[in-house]
Design a protein around this motif. Sequence first.
Motif, PDB file in Angstrom:
ATOM      1  N   SER A  52      -7.181   2.939   1.402  1.00  0.00           N
ATOM      2  CA  SER A  52      -6.710   2.242   0.210  1.00  0.00           C
ATOM      3  C   SER A  52      -5.199   2.151   0.186  1.00  0.00           C
ATOM      4  CB  SER A  52      -7.209   2.972  -1.052  1.00  0.00           C
ATOM      5  OG  SER A  52      -8.613   2.930  -1.143  1.00  0.00           O
ATOM      6  N   VAL A  53      -4.520   3.254   0.491  1.00  0.00           N
ATOM      7  CA  VAL A  53      -3.055   3.238   0.534  1.00  0.00           C
ATOM      8  C   VAL A  53      -2.580   2.220   1.570  1.00  0.00           C
ATOM      9  CG1 VAL A  53      -0.999   4.588   1.142  1.00  0.00           C
ATOM     10  CG2 VAL A  53      -2.747   5.572  -0.349  1.00  0.00           C
ATOM     11  N   CYS A  54      -3.226   2.217   2.730  1.00  0.00           N
ATOM     12  CA  CYS A  54      -2.855   1.250   3.774  1.00  0.00           C
ATOM     13  C   CYS A  54      -3.054  -0.185   3.287  1.00  0.00           C
ATOM     14  CB  CYS A  54      -3.681   1.491   5.030  1.00  0.00           C
ATOM     15  SG  CYS A  54      -3.213   2.960   5.969  1.00  0.00           S
ATOM     16  N   ALA A  55      -4.155  -0.444   2.583  1.00  0.00           N
ATOM     17  CA  ALA A  55      -4.420  -1.793   2.092  1.00  0.00           C
ATOM     18  C   ALA A  55      -3.361  -2.227   1.085  1.00  0.00           C
ATOM     19  CB  ALA A  55      -5.811  -1.853   1.458  1.00  0.00           C
ATOM     20  N   PHE A  56      -2.970  -1.346   0.175  1.00  0.00           N
ATOM     21  CA  PHE A  56      -1.925  -1.677  -0.797  1.00  0.00           C
ATOM     22  C   PHE A  56      -0.604  -1.980  -0.089  1.00  0.00           C
ATOM     23  CE2 PHE A  56      -4.523   1.018  -3.857  1.00  0.00           C
ATOM     24  CZ  PHE A  56      -4.931  -0.052  -4.642  1.00  0.00           C
ATOM     25  N   LEU A  57      -0.243  -1.144   0.882  1.00  0.00           N
ATOM     26  CA  LEU A  57       1.004  -1.351   1.613  1.00  0.00           C
ATOM     27  C   LEU A  57       0.981  -2.655   2.396  1.00  0.00           C
ATOM     28  CD1 LEU A  57       1.584   2.288   2.882  1.00  0.00           C
ATOM     29  CD2 LEU A  57       3.198   0.983   1.472  1.00  0.00           C
ATOM     30  N   SER A  58      -0.121  -2.921   3.073  1.00  0.00           N
ATOM     31  CA  SER A  58      -0.239  -4.132   3.870  1.00  0.00           C
ATOM     32  C   SER A  58      -0.132  -5.381   2.995  1.00  0.00           C
ATOM     33  CB  SER A  58      -1.560  -4.133   4.635  1.00  0.00           C
ATOM     34  OG  SER A  58      -1.709  -5.313   5.392  1.00  0.00           O
ATOM     35  N   THR A  59      -0.753  -5.334   1.828  1.00  0.00           N
ATOM     36  CA  THR A  59      -0.693  -6.494   0.930  1.00  0.00           C
ATOM     37  C   THR A  59       0.720  -6.704   0.398  1.00  0.00           C
ATOM     38  OG1 THR A  59      -3.005  -6.142   0.306  1.00  0.00           O
ATOM     39  CG2 THR A  59      -1.707  -7.554  -1.124  1.00  0.00           C
ATOM     40  N   MET A  60       1.412  -5.623   0.046  1.00  0.00           N
ATOM     41  CA  MET A  60       2.787  -5.766  -0.435  1.00  0.00           C
ATOM     42  C   MET A  60       3.674  -6.410   0.631  1.00  0.00           C
ATOM     43  SD  MET A  60       3.725  -2.446  -2.800  1.00  0.00           S
ATOM     44  CE  MET A  60       2.820  -1.161  -1.947  1.00  0.00           C
ATOM     45  N   LEU A  61       3.559  -5.946   1.854  1.00  0.00           N
ATOM     46  CA  LEU A  61       4.390  -6.479   2.937  1.00  0.00           C
ATOM     47  C   LEU A  61       4.000  -7.914   3.292  1.00  0.00           C
ATOM     48  CD1 LEU A  61       4.447  -3.240   5.096  1.00  0.00           C
ATOM     49  CD2 LEU A  61       6.461  -4.315   4.065  1.00  0.00           C
ATOM     50  N   LEU A 241       4.029   3.818 -14.137  1.00  0.00           N
ATOM     51  CA  LEU A 241       4.453   4.812 -13.153  1.00  0.00           C
ATOM     52  C   LEU A 241       5.883   5.232 -13.496  1.00  0.00           C
ATOM     53  CD1 LEU A 241       4.023   6.390 -10.511  1.00  0.00           C
ATOM     54  CD2 LEU A 241       4.780   4.354  -9.262  1.00  0.00           C
ATOM     55  N   ASP A 242       6.027   6.457 -13.927  1.00  0.00           N
ATOM     56  CA  ASP A 242       7.332   6.962 -14.366  1.00  0.00           C
ATOM     57  C   ASP A 242       8.087   7.522 -13.176  1.00  0.00           C
ATOM     58  OD1 ASP A 242       9.467   7.762 -15.924  1.00  0.00           O
ATOM     59  OD2 ASP A 242       8.515   9.639 -16.553  1.00  0.00           O
ATOM     60  N   ALA A 243       8.541   6.622 -12.297  1.00  0.00           N
ATOM     61  CA  ALA A 243       9.236   7.076 -11.089  1.00  0.00           C
ATOM     62  C   ALA A 243      10.043   5.943 -10.488  1.00  0.00           C
ATOM     63  CB  ALA A 243       8.224   7.596 -10.059  1.00  0.00           C
ATOM     64  N   MET A 244      11.214   6.290 -10.022  1.00  0.00           N
ATOM     65  CA  MET A 244      12.045   5.420  -9.198  1.00  0.00           C
ATOM     66  C   MET A 244      12.223   4.027  -9.805  1.00  0.00           C
ATOM     67  SD  MET A 244      10.890   6.520  -5.360  1.00  0.00           S
ATOM     68  CE  MET A 244      11.245   8.141  -4.726  1.00  0.00           C
ATOM     69  N   TYR A 245      11.899   3.038  -8.990  1.00  0.00           N
ATOM     70  CA  TYR A 245      12.169   1.631  -9.276  1.00  0.00           C
ATOM     71  C   TYR A 245      11.196   1.037 -10.298  1.00  0.00           C
ATOM     72  CZ  TYR A 245      13.407  -3.133  -7.497  1.00  0.00           C
ATOM     73  OH  TYR A 245      13.844  -4.422  -7.329  1.00  0.00           O
ATOM     74  N   TYR A 246      10.176   1.805 -10.689  1.00  0.00           N
ATOM     75  CA  TYR A 246       9.051   1.227 -11.413  1.00  0.00           C
ATOM     76  C   TYR A 246       8.995   1.609 -12.888  1.00  0.00           C
ATOM     77  CZ  TYR A 246       7.872   0.816  -6.513  1.00  0.00           C
ATOM     78  OH  TYR A 246       7.924   0.548  -5.169  1.00  0.00           O
ATOM     79  N   LYS A 247       9.949   2.381 -13.382  1.00  0.00           N
ATOM     80  CA  LYS A 247       9.910   2.834 -14.766  1.00  0.00           C
ATOM     81  C   LYS A 247       9.865   1.643 -15.719  1.00  0.00           C
ATOM     82  CE  LYS A 247      12.159   7.315 -14.121  1.00  0.00           C
ATOM     83  NZ  LYS A 247      13.277   8.209 -14.509  1.00  0.00           N
ATOM     84  N   GLY A 248       8.921   1.710 -16.650  1.00  0.00           N
ATOM     85  CA  GLY A 248       8.791   0.654 -17.647  1.00  0.00           C
ATOM     86  C   GLY A 248       7.893  -0.484 -17.232  1.00  0.00           C
ATOM     87  N   SER A 249       7.469  -0.509 -15.984  1.00  0.00           N
ATOM     88  CA  SER A 249       6.613  -1.602 -15.500  1.00  0.00           C
ATOM     89  C   SER A 249       5.138  -1.266 -15.714  1.00  0.00           C
ATOM     90  CB  SER A 249       6.853  -1.853 -14.013  1.00  0.00           C
ATOM     91  OG  SER A 249       8.193  -2.212 -13.769  1.00  0.00           O
ATOM     92  N   VAL A 250       4.357  -2.280 -16.035  1.00  0.00           N
ATOM     93  CA  VAL A 250       2.906  -2.119 -16.144  1.00  0.00           C
ATOM     94  C   VAL A 250       2.278  -2.563 -14.829  1.00  0.00           C
ATOM     95  CG1 VAL A 250       0.807  -2.836 -17.347  1.00  0.00           C
ATOM     96  CG2 VAL A 250       2.933  -2.496 -18.629  1.00  0.00           C
ATOM     97  N   ILE A 251       1.464  -1.694 -14.264  1.00  0.00           N
ATOM     98  CA  ILE A 251       0.838  -1.944 -12.961  1.00  0.00           C
ATOM     99  C   ILE A 251      -0.665  -2.100 -13.159  1.00  0.00           C
ATOM    100  CG2 ILE A 251       0.443  -0.990 -10.655  1.00  0.00           C
ATOM    101  CD1 ILE A 251       3.053   0.771 -11.367  1.00  0.00           C
ATOM    102  N   SER A 281      11.098  -7.110  -4.386  1.00  0.00           N
ATOM    103  CA  SER A 281      11.348  -6.642  -5.756  1.00  0.00           C
ATOM    104  C   SER A 281      10.163  -5.858  -6.309  1.00  0.00           C
ATOM    105  CB  SER A 281      11.632  -7.828  -6.676  1.00  0.00           C
ATOM    106  OG  SER A 281      10.456  -8.603  -6.876  1.00  0.00           O
ATOM    107  N   ALA A 282      10.419  -5.128  -7.381  1.00  0.00           N
ATOM    108  CA  ALA A 282       9.356  -4.396  -8.057  1.00  0.00           C
ATOM    109  C   ALA A 282       8.272  -5.354  -8.532  1.00  0.00           C
ATOM    110  CB  ALA A 282       9.918  -3.607  -9.231  1.00  0.00           C
TER     111      ALA A 282
END
Length: 431
Positions: A52-61, A241-251, A281-282
């Motif tokens: 699953s992690v690999c699929a998310f990463l592959s789709t983002m890239l 996700l309360d971390a890094m570049y993503y604070k305040g974003s709804v995922i 970008s985020a």
Amino acid sequence: MTYEEAVDYIYSVPKFTTKNKPENTVELLKRLGRPERTMKVIHVAGTNGKGSVCAFLSTMLTEAGKRTGLFISPHLIKINERFQVNNVPISDDEFLHAYEEVREVMTRMQADGFCHPTYFEILFAVAMVAFRDAKVEYLVMETGLGGRLDATNVVEHPVATVLTSISLDHTEILGDTIEKIAWEKAGIIKEGVPVIYDGHDPAAEKVILARAKELHAPVTGFHEEMSHILSSTEKSIDFTLDAMYYKGSVIKVPYLAQYQVTNSALALLAMEAVDPEHTISAAQRIAAIAHTAWEGRMETVLPGVVVDGAHNEDGIREFVRTLKSLPEGKQVVMLFSAVVEKNYEKMVETICRTGRLREVVVTEIHGDRIVPAGTLAEVFRRYTQIPVTAVGDVGDAFTLAYEKRGDDMLFCAGSLYLVGEVKEVIEERYK
């Protein structure tokens, strides 16, 4: 040689034999021209969640316009699923071309006194050749079994390593404690390479942090309190996700399983190491999470029918967590099978304790690792009073379970091999 002959030969190589030493894999890749060195590799290990992690990463890239290779295991239906470029399996011709190059090198290696590559070594080498030929820029790659001695661990300088959840599985090979298994998985950590890990288990976290410190590897851990679920449906979960570049974003993660919150968060945190300049970008990353399709992991394959690759105790615990999150009054018919080396009795006990099952159909997958349907039925009857039916043929078992579903939900789980066979049945009979 034809495609079918190549696949038949690979299948003839035993899957679960003693591993070759890493030097054997290195020699194989060296004779192939070290194709893995042409790519930026993201290396993923863990007990559950790797794919699953690999699929998310592959789709983002991929959605960001990067030419991306994805190497995963196992496949559900066709071996080509293991080798994807921009989330599309390579063609039969591309597979055959890569295999023939690997086969020629294998033959020369054996003539020079080296060991015949294992089943997984062959697949790994075919992947590296196919991705080189496809001019892949980024390679998202999961380990096979373990990490430290895995064939994939000969990659020297990944851009990031990711460690997903770690639990007791393959204990006869990896060790009988969380600490021992974590040590094996943490073997993919490299000198100075960023590590992103699932920190929900303190024992595993301690081992990972120690190994990372030893190798001067920057670490980022995901802990449950870093995410907050806003809403969920039978198809998706919205969270922050309360971390890094993503604070305040709804995922939005497009699955009903809460464990996919963790897996998507790990992938998002890993992208910070892969793309620290935020050229992606985020908003692009988060949109890609919502678009990710990952077969066999809480996948809705027909209305009201979900298949899930949960196949060990930890995976079943997460599966059960999903069952408990269903709306009150929603009952479940279950189709279940397992392979012989898993602790299937504990898996069955955990499922039955949910109280959400209305009826169970058990079946047996193909191959030499089956648990007879009658044996599984006896185990279920020890833990539940609901009707349990044993049907040896997977197609007939699915048809029966589908008929029994009515207006409730049908979940198929217990083995990734079962998921693959069920998807074949659906393709043949229902689409």
